[in-house]
Design a protein around this motif. Sequence first.
Motif, PDB file in Angstrom:
ATOM      1  N   TYR A  10       0.811  -1.230   0.000  1.00 23.30           N
ATOM      2  CA  TYR A  10       0.000   0.000   0.000  1.00 23.30           C
ATOM      3  C   TYR A  10       0.839   1.273   0.000  1.00 23.30           C
ATOM      4  O   TYR A  10       0.303   2.355   0.215  1.00 23.30           O
ATOM      5  CB  TYR A  10      -0.951  -0.008   1.209  1.00 23.30           C
ATOM      6  CG  TYR A  10      -1.996  -1.105   1.144  1.00 23.30           C
ATOM      7  CD1 TYR A  10      -2.928  -1.136   0.109  1.00 23.30           C
ATOM      8  CD2 TYR A  10      -2.049  -2.111   2.110  1.00 23.30           C
ATOM      9  CE1 TYR A  10      -3.881  -2.151   0.029  1.00 23.30           C
ATOM     10  CE2 TYR A  10      -3.003  -3.125   2.043  1.00 23.30           C
ATOM     11  CZ  TYR A  10      -3.912  -3.142   1.002  1.00 23.30           C
ATOM     12  OH  TYR A  10      -4.856  -4.136   0.923  1.00 23.30           O
ATOM     13  N   SER A  13      -0.542   3.367  -2.899  1.00 19.77           N
ATOM     14  CA  SER A  13      -2.002   3.488  -2.990  1.00 19.77           C
ATOM     15  C   SER A  13      -2.645   3.965  -1.690  1.00 19.77           C
ATOM     16  O   SER A  13      -3.707   4.596  -1.715  1.00 19.77           O
ATOM     17  CB  SER A  13      -2.614   2.144  -3.390  1.00 19.77           C
ATOM     18  OG  SER A  13      -2.277   1.146  -2.461  1.00 19.77           O
ATOM     19  N   CYS A  14      -2.021   3.668  -0.556  1.00 17.22           N
ATOM     20  CA  CYS A  14      -2.581   4.129   0.724  1.00 17.22           C
ATOM     21  C   CYS A  14      -1.477   4.124   1.768  1.00 17.22           C
ATOM     22  O   CYS A  14      -1.431   3.263   2.642  1.00 17.22           O
ATOM     23  CB  CYS A  14      -3.743   3.243   1.167  1.00 17.22           C
ATOM     24  SG  CYS A  14      -4.651   3.913   2.580  1.00 17.22           S
ATOM     25  N   ALA A  17      -2.204   3.580   5.449  1.00 14.70           N
ATOM     26  CA  ALA A  17      -3.060   2.452   5.843  1.00 14.70           C
ATOM     27  C   ALA A  17      -2.649   1.864   7.192  1.00 14.70           C
ATOM     28  O   ALA A  17      -3.463   1.731   8.105  1.00 14.70           O
ATOM     29  CB  ALA A  17      -3.038   1.371   4.764  1.00 14.70           C
ATOM     30  N   LEU A  90     -10.494   3.669   6.867  1.00 16.80           N
ATOM     31  CA  LEU A  90      -9.707   3.422   5.655  1.00 16.80           C
ATOM     32  C   LEU A  90     -10.472   3.840   4.406  1.00 16.80           C
ATOM     33  O   LEU A  90      -9.883   4.364   3.446  1.00 16.80           O
ATOM     34  CB  LEU A  90      -9.319   1.941   5.565  1.00 16.80           C
ATOM     35  CG  LEU A  90      -8.256   1.464   6.564  1.00 16.80           C
ATOM     36  CD1 LEU A  90      -8.179  -0.067   6.574  1.00 16.80           C
ATOM     37  CD2 LEU A  90      -6.883   2.058   6.245  1.00 16.80           C
ATOM     38  N   CYS A  94      -8.659   6.258   1.912  1.00 17.27           N
ATOM     39  CA  CYS A  94      -8.280   5.643   0.623  1.00 17.27           C
ATOM     40  C   CYS A  94      -9.420   4.750   0.168  1.00 17.27           C
ATOM     41  O   CYS A  94      -9.388   3.551   0.415  1.00 17.27           O
ATOM     42  CB  CYS A  94      -7.029   4.771   0.752  1.00 17.27           C
ATOM     43  SG  CYS A  94      -5.789   5.315   1.916  1.00 17.27           S
ATOM     44  N   THR A  97      -9.614   0.540  -1.390  1.00 18.09           N
ATOM     45  CA  THR A  97      -8.212   0.192  -1.605  1.00 18.09           C
ATOM     46  C   THR A  97      -7.694  -0.923  -0.689  1.00 18.09           C
ATOM     47  O   THR A  97      -7.040  -1.853  -1.151  1.00 18.09           O
ATOM     48  CB  THR A  97      -7.323   1.453  -1.412  1.00 18.09           C
ATOM     49  OG1 THR A  97      -7.791   2.465  -2.291  1.00 18.09           O
ATOM     50  CG2 THR A  97      -5.854   1.150  -1.709  1.00 18.09           C
TER      51      THR A  97
END
Length: 283
Positions: A10, A13-14, A17, A90, A94, A97
């Motif tokens: 992640y 993308s995140c 997280a 979350l 994001c 995801t």
Amino acid sequence: ANSMLSVDFYHTSCREAESIITSAMSQAFKRDPTLAASLLRLHFHDCFVQGCDASVLLDYTEHHAGEKTALPNDQSLRGFEVIDTIKAELEKACPHTVSCSDVIAAVARDSVVLSGGPRWSVEFGRRDSITVANNVTVLQGLPSPNSELADLLAKFEQIGMNLRDIVALSGGHTIGSARCFFLKGQRPNSCSRNETHASLDQTPKVFDNNYYLALLRKNMNGGFFQSDNALVKFTPALDLVQIYATNSTAFFDDFATSMLKMGRIAPLLGSEGEVRINCRMVN
Ligand code: HEM
């Protein structure tokens, strides 16, 4: 890189997280430290049935009963609201995801760390199932508390795990509690009066190697389940129990290794399954 588990899955993308998960888990633990044991166990019950795919989180629908109502889980698994809270945060940070199965894996690690146990780098990249196991499949996957060593070996070996994994992961019973009826008249003092649950070892809030000491010492209670006491009946398992009882670093190292191995059981990868938006239902 998209179709295997990795610690940095992640990172682009995140990125936040893991910190979102860890801070929400710490808050939940502050309110109720007993959640740590329950959430560690959740990862085990997810991974041993149909792989680590969050199938355990799916609620009852008219199409499926859900694993939650299967015998080993019903009236027993808890902590689902913690997963819901984390997942909602979350989704804000994001959207669509971070998978529910990855949340379970991270929360299990955080539960161990918050209880004083080892830390390991969680691998991510699992996706969530769109199917759920039935009662029979759940019972086929999960070992019974009445297991002897041969029964444990059969369950663990069918998913690529070995004797060392059995002995190390059984050390999960260093935290938490279980319903009194499992004791069946042994240890009359552990479940007094109206108590419904008894501690799995003498330091149920602390992730330590006390579990193994208790298995070995006649003047302590022994293990809670037959499956715990099965570990000291034969030499190869007994040798490991003795190592973990005398060397908590060896236990912590092996526990972390086996947890990573457990987290790799049959994950859905790449475009398999989906990333659930609400962990309790398929999208
Ligand atoms: C080796 C085979 C295993 C058997 C037969 C077994 C069986 C059980 C049973 C019957 C309970 C009590 C449930 C209840 O009272 O409702 C329990 C609790 C628990 N198990 Fe296991 N277990 C095993 C392995 C594991 C593993 C691998 C882990 C995690 C690494 C684990 C973590 C726990 C924890 C933390 C609890 C306490 C849960 C709580 O306080 O809510 N167990 N186990």
